[in-house]
Every structure is written in C-alpha cells, then in structure tokens.
Write a protein that holds these residues in place. Structure first.
Motif, PDB file in Angstrom:
ATOM      1  N   ASP A  20      39.122  10.032 -10.312  1.00 35.21           N
ATOM      2  CA  ASP A  20      38.203  11.173 -10.313  1.00 35.21           C
ATOM      3  C   ASP A  20      37.838  11.639  -8.910  1.00 35.21           C
ATOM      4  O   ASP A  20      37.204  12.686  -8.755  1.00 35.21           O
ATOM      5  N   VAL A  21      38.202  10.854  -7.905  1.00 33.02           N
ATOM      6  CA  VAL A  21      37.925  11.228  -6.513  1.00 33.02           C
ATOM      7  C   VAL A  21      39.011  12.181  -6.041  1.00 33.02           C
ATOM      8  O   VAL A  21      40.195  11.843  -6.039  1.00 33.02           O
ATOM      9  N   ALA A  22      38.608  13.363  -5.622  1.00 30.98           N
ATOM     10  CA  ALA A  22      39.580  14.385  -5.232  1.00 30.98           C
ATOM     11  C   ALA A  22      40.187  14.136  -3.859  1.00 30.98           C
ATOM     12  O   ALA A  22      41.351  14.464  -3.622  1.00 30.98           O
ATOM     13  N   ALA A  23      39.405  13.561  -2.950  1.00 27.52           N
ATOM     14  CA  ALA A  23      39.883  13.346  -1.586  1.00 27.52           C
ATOM     15  C   ALA A  23      41.037  12.345  -1.568  1.00 27.52           C
ATOM     16  O   ALA A  23      41.112  11.449  -2.413  1.00 27.52           O
ATOM     17  N   PRO A  24      41.937  12.459  -0.593  1.00 26.71           N
ATOM     18  CA  PRO A  24      43.103  11.561  -0.547  1.00 26.71           C
ATOM     19  C   PRO A  24      42.790  10.145  -0.094  1.00 26.71           C
ATOM     20  O   PRO A  24      43.570   9.228  -0.354  1.00 26.71           O
ATOM     21  N   HIS A  25      41.649   9.955   0.596  1.00 26.92           N
ATOM     22  CA  HIS A  25      41.319   8.637   1.137  1.00 26.92           C
ATOM     23  C   HIS A  25      39.854   8.326   0.848  1.00 26.92           C
ATOM     24  O   HIS A  25      38.971   9.137   1.150  1.00 26.92           O
ATOM     25  N   ALA A  26      39.603   7.147   0.282  1.00 28.03           N
ATOM     26  CA  ALA A  26      38.231   6.800  -0.080  1.00 28.03           C
ATOM     27  C   ALA A  26      38.081   5.295  -0.208  1.00 28.03           C
ATOM     28  O   ALA A  26      39.050   4.574  -0.461  1.00 28.03           O
ATOM     29  N   ILE A  27      36.848   4.825  -0.044  1.00 25.82           N
ATOM     30  CA  ILE A  27      36.552   3.407  -0.255  1.00 25.82           C
ATOM     31  C   ILE A  27      35.062   3.269  -0.543  1.00 25.82           C
ATOM     32  O   ILE A  27      34.245   4.056  -0.051  1.00 25.82           O
ATOM     33  N   LEU A  28      34.715   2.274  -1.354  1.00 27.99           N
ATOM     34  CA  LEU A  28      33.322   1.955  -1.664  1.00 27.99           C
ATOM     35  C   LEU A  28      33.094   0.488  -1.337  1.00 27.99           C
ATOM     36  O   LEU A  28      33.820  -0.382  -1.819  1.00 27.99           O
ATOM     37  N   MET A  29      32.077   0.216  -0.510  1.00 29.42           N
ATOM     38  CA  MET A  29      31.801  -1.153  -0.051  1.00 29.42           C
ATOM     39  C   MET A  29      30.332  -1.501  -0.274  1.00 29.42           C
ATOM     40  O   MET A  29      29.456  -0.671  -0.062  1.00 29.42           O
ATOM     41  N   GLU A  30      30.085  -2.741  -0.706  1.00 28.01           N
ATOM     42  CA  GLU A  30      28.726  -3.269  -0.796  1.00 28.01           C
ATOM     43  C   GLU A  30      28.368  -3.816   0.581  1.00 28.01           C
ATOM     44  O   GLU A  30      29.132  -4.565   1.186  1.00 28.01           O
ATOM     45  N   VAL A  31      27.200  -3.441   1.093  1.00 28.28           N
ATOM     46  CA  VAL A  31      26.895  -3.670   2.499  1.00 28.28           C
ATOM     47  C   VAL A  31      26.585  -5.124   2.824  1.00 28.28           C
ATOM     48  O   VAL A  31      27.065  -5.663   3.827  1.00 28.28           O
ATOM     49  N   SER A  32      25.794  -5.813   2.009  1.00 29.98           N
ATOM     50  CA  SER A  32      25.346  -7.151   2.386  1.00 29.98           C
ATOM     51  C   SER A  32      26.487  -8.152   2.478  1.00 29.98           C
ATOM     52  O   SER A  32      26.463  -9.063   3.306  1.00 29.98           O
ATOM     53  N   THR A  33      27.507  -8.001   1.650  1.00 29.76           N
ATOM     54  CA  THR A  33      28.619  -8.949   1.619  1.00 29.76           C
ATOM     55  C   THR A  33      29.924  -8.380   2.151  1.00 29.76           C
ATOM     56  O   THR A  33      30.849  -9.134   2.447  1.00 29.76           O
ATOM     57  N   GLU A  39      38.852   1.526  -3.931  1.00 31.55           N
ATOM     58  CA  GLU A  39      39.499   2.113  -2.771  1.00 31.55           C
ATOM     59  C   GLU A  39      40.661   3.004  -3.194  1.00 31.55           C
ATOM     60  O   GLU A  39      41.216   2.851  -4.280  1.00 31.55           O
ATOM     61  N   LYS A  40      41.001   3.920  -2.308  1.00 26.81           N
ATOM     62  CA  LYS A  40      42.099   4.851  -2.544  1.00 26.81           C
ATOM     63  C   LYS A  40      42.745   5.169  -1.201  1.00 26.81           C
ATOM     64  O   LYS A  40      42.112   5.791  -0.348  1.00 26.81           O
ATOM     65  N   ALA A  41      43.967   4.718  -0.996  1.00 30.37           N
ATOM     66  CA  ALA A  41      44.702   4.952   0.253  1.00 30.37           C
ATOM     67  C   ALA A  41      43.796   4.693   1.454  1.00 30.37           C
ATOM     68  O   ALA A  41      43.740   5.492   2.397  1.00 30.37           O
ATOM     69  N   ALA A  42      43.108   3.559   1.413  1.00 30.07           N
ATOM     70  CA  ALA A  42      42.066   3.278   2.406  1.00 30.07           C
ATOM     71  C   ALA A  42      42.604   2.793   3.734  1.00 30.07           C
ATOM     72  O   ALA A  42      41.844   2.676   4.702  1.00 30.07           O
ATOM     73  N   ASP A  43      43.899   2.496   3.824  1.00 31.33           N
ATOM     74  CA  ASP A  43      44.460   1.971   5.068  1.00 31.33           C
ATOM     75  C   ASP A  43      45.412   2.950   5.753  1.00 31.33           C
ATOM     76  O   ASP A  43      46.063   2.586   6.737  1.00 31.33           O
ATOM     77  N   GLU A  44      45.481   4.159   5.270  1.00 32.69           N
ATOM     78  CA  GLU A  44      46.311   5.169   5.926  1.00 32.69           C
ATOM     79  C   GLU A  44      45.542   5.773   7.096  1.00 32.69           C
ATOM     80  O   GLU A  44      44.380   6.159   6.955  1.00 32.69           O
ATOM     81  N   LYS A  45      46.195   5.878   8.244  1.00 29.65           N
ATOM     82  CA  LYS A  45      45.538   6.401   9.440  1.00 29.65           C
ATOM     83  C   LYS A  45      45.280   7.901   9.309  1.00 29.65           C
ATOM     84  O   LYS A  45      46.165   8.656   8.901  1.00 29.65           O
TER      85      LYS A  45
END
Length: 376
Positions: A20-33, A39-45
């Motif tokens: 459902d995420v339109a952008a080509p690159h995305a990631i969701l992270m929990e901050v404390s840990t 994630e979606k193509a999260a390692d592409e420069k």
C-alpha cells in the motif's frame, strides 16, 4: 516490570501494508530496540535531499551535549553560508544569530544557509563538518551512506538508503530527545539582525504531519527534483516510538500518507516489553580485596518489541552471576547478566556490572582484618 500492549491486534499483514506504500523506498523501525517492522527496497542507494539534515542536527546536538557549543553562542554568518540556494531563511553575510535560532531554522524551515552556518561554527568549515558526518555514519553502521554536504543539495556522490536514514533518525531520537522541542514547532518568527537593521522572518514547519497526525513528534522532510519527496517521520503512542522513512515519493501528499500508513500499522502490531522492575541484585563476594563485597547494578533497562501477538507474561528471567570475583576489580566490570527467555529461547539480556572498584588487599590490609576479627 511493564508490559505495554496496544488495544487492537495486528490484523494487516506487513506485506500488504508495504504494497500500500506508493513510494519506491520505505522502512518502519521501532526506536527503543531498533527493530525493523516493515521495509521496501530499504537498501537501495538514493539521494536524500534535506533528510540529510538529520545527521547535521545529530552532530549539533552532540556538540551541545559535549559543551563544544552552547545554545546562546553567537554565530556570524559567512558569505559562503549566506550564498546557499534552495530552502533558506535568507541569512545575510556577517549577520549574527544564536545557535538556538539557527537550529530552529534547520529543524523547522529546513534552511540550508542556517545548516552551513552551524557547520562552520562547529568545525570551522563545511568540509570538515562533512568529514564528521561521514565518521558518525560509519560509527552507526550506515554502510551505504556518503555525505558530500551538510544540507542535502544534490550531488552524484551524496547518497544514502532508507535503512540508513532510519538508523540515524533512531540515534537522534533515542539519545537526544530534546530535538523534539525544535522539530514540533509549527510556526515561529525569528529576527534578522543585519547592517540594514532588524526585521522579522516567519518559520513554517515543512513537516505537515505535525498538524495532520496526532502522534507525530518529528522529524525531517526533504525534496529535490532528483531525490523526490522524502520524510523521516517519528511518532509516539502509548510509550511506543516509531520512525517511518519514505524516500523518493511522487508528491508531498503521498509521502505523508505513506508515512501514516506505516505508522498506523506499526502501532497496531507492536507490543513493547520493558523490565522496569528487574530482579534485585545481591552483593558479590570479592576475594583478596580491601573490601569483602561489591555492590552491583544493571547496565540498562531491558526492552523488547513483539509483533506476533506473543503473551508477554510468559517471559522468564534468569540471573547468571559469578559466585565470587578476584581483586583487583575495576568499576563497571561485567560479572553476569539477567537473561530473558520465552519457551526456553533467549530473546535478550542485560549485563550486570560492578558499581565500585575494589583494590587488591596488601599485607597491612590482611593484618588489619586479622586483628579486627580477633578483637571481635
């Protein structure tokens, strides 16, 4: 112990959310840990645009904490800093501003001229500041990031990834939470003090989530024609803090909607365990020391994020502790750990450290203890 579970269960699969995420690159992270939830193509420069300024702000906050600069320091704007194009607050050469005012200009209005002025104030030149940015990126394990400038102007060599943006976002959110005081300012006026006199200039937050999303706490937007529309969006609900990174969005509205999609899904599926009442620690016997025992402490508070509906009350805690330790003993020596398990599987641990140093006992110490014991 504290267990925080959100009221609604995870009812949307991560794969569907990412779709459902339109952008080509995305990631969701929990901050404390630092747990990556989606994630979606999260390692592409990619080109980061002004999201770069997260690292700039991180180094500013570190310089403040280390006492290298102060919020009320006066900064004189150089001709070079004043010449920055793109997003700016129109600083003039030789204009003076405080560090705090310039930090607001960076955090709220994404001002390139203010970012460069602060970089020069901290390191003497933007080039030397950028070296520190790349050093910090290496320390944080941002393997796919290379900075060329401190504000995000496009350059073929100025690249990062969604994952690396999440890593530096987590670093500033976790260790410098006071950044929220600046990132959540919606509108504020600053005063330009120049040779032509004083005049006001209005700052308006580029991160529209501050008004559009009730849990928003920051952090930074970015846009260039090359990078597209980017955002590192932080939010907090019921003590669960998340950061959603969107890179290369097609337009401003869609990047914010993508961030909301990730954040809402994350809040729906997360359960956070924090051991705020750990097992009491005994005193540890010391052999051959000037003291017979040493007191202990935990290295920190253990926390863990679950996304699979695990019953957090099933977590078992086991203390693994050295029975006796030999002097000399340094303060902060690791002597054991408190281990956390579910169904026999370890999910993490907290180190147990000594609170004091204990020197090795000499002849006079042994003589004193012998006489003292005899008199008793």
């Amino acid at each position: 112990m504290m267990v925080i579970s959100l009221l609604f269960p995870m009812n949307v699969q991560a794969d569907q959310v990412v779709a459902d995420v339109a952008a080509p690159h995305a990631i969701l992270m929990e901050v404390s840990t630092g747990t990556v939830l989606m994630e979606k193509a999260a390692d592409e420069k990619v080109h980061p645009a002004s999201v770069t300024k997260i690292m700039t702000m991180l180094l500013i906050m570190e310089a403040l904490e280390q006492g290298k600069i102060a919020l009320n320091d006066t900064v004189t704007v150089s001709e070079y800093a004043a010449s920055m194009g793109g997003s700016q607050v129109y600083l003039e050469p030789y204009e003076t501003q405080t560090v705090e005012t310039l930090l607001k200009c960076v955090a709220v209005a994404s001002a390139n001229d203010a970012a460069v002025a602060l970089a020069e104030h901290i390191s003497g030149s933007e080039g030397d500041f950028v070296k520190k940015m790349n050093q910090k990126a290496a320390e944080l394990g941002m393997k796919n990031t290379h900075f060329v400038n401190c504000c995000g102007l496009d350059d073929d060599a100025h690249l990062t990834t969604a994952r690396d943006v999440a890593v530096m976002s987590r670093e500033i959110l976790k260790n410098h939470p006071q950044i929220h005081e600046y990132c959540t300012i919606w509108m504020e006026n600053i005063v330009h003090t120049t040779a032509r006199g004083d005049f006001e200039f209005g700052l308006s937050n580029t991160n529209k989530l501050i008004k559009q999303y009730e849990y928003a706490t920051g952090l930074k937007t970015g846009y260039t024609s090359v990078a597209g529309f980017c955002v590192s969006a932080s939010a907090k609900k019921d003590n669960i803090e998340l950061v959603a990174v969107i890179m290369g969005g097609a337009d401003s509205k869609s990047r914010f909607q993508d961030a909301i999609t990730l954040l809402n899904s994350g809040f729906a599926c997360c359960s956070l365990y924090q051991d705020t009442d750990p097992v009491p620690l005994p005193e540890l016997p010391v052999k051959g020391g000037v003291a017979d025992t040493v007191t202990l402490k935990y290295a920190g508070t253990f926390s863990y994020v679950f996304t699979d509906g695990t019953n957090l009350n099933q977590i078992e805690r086991t203390m693994e502790l050295t029975e006796e330790i030999q002097a000399p003993l340094e303060k902060g020596s690791e002597v054991g750990r408190l281990v956390y398990r579910i169904g026999g599987t370890e999910i993490g641990n907290t180190k147990i450290l000594t609170e004091q140093a204990v020197e090795q006992a000499g002849f006079s110490d042994h003589l004193f203890h012998t006489v003292h014991s005899f008199l008793l």
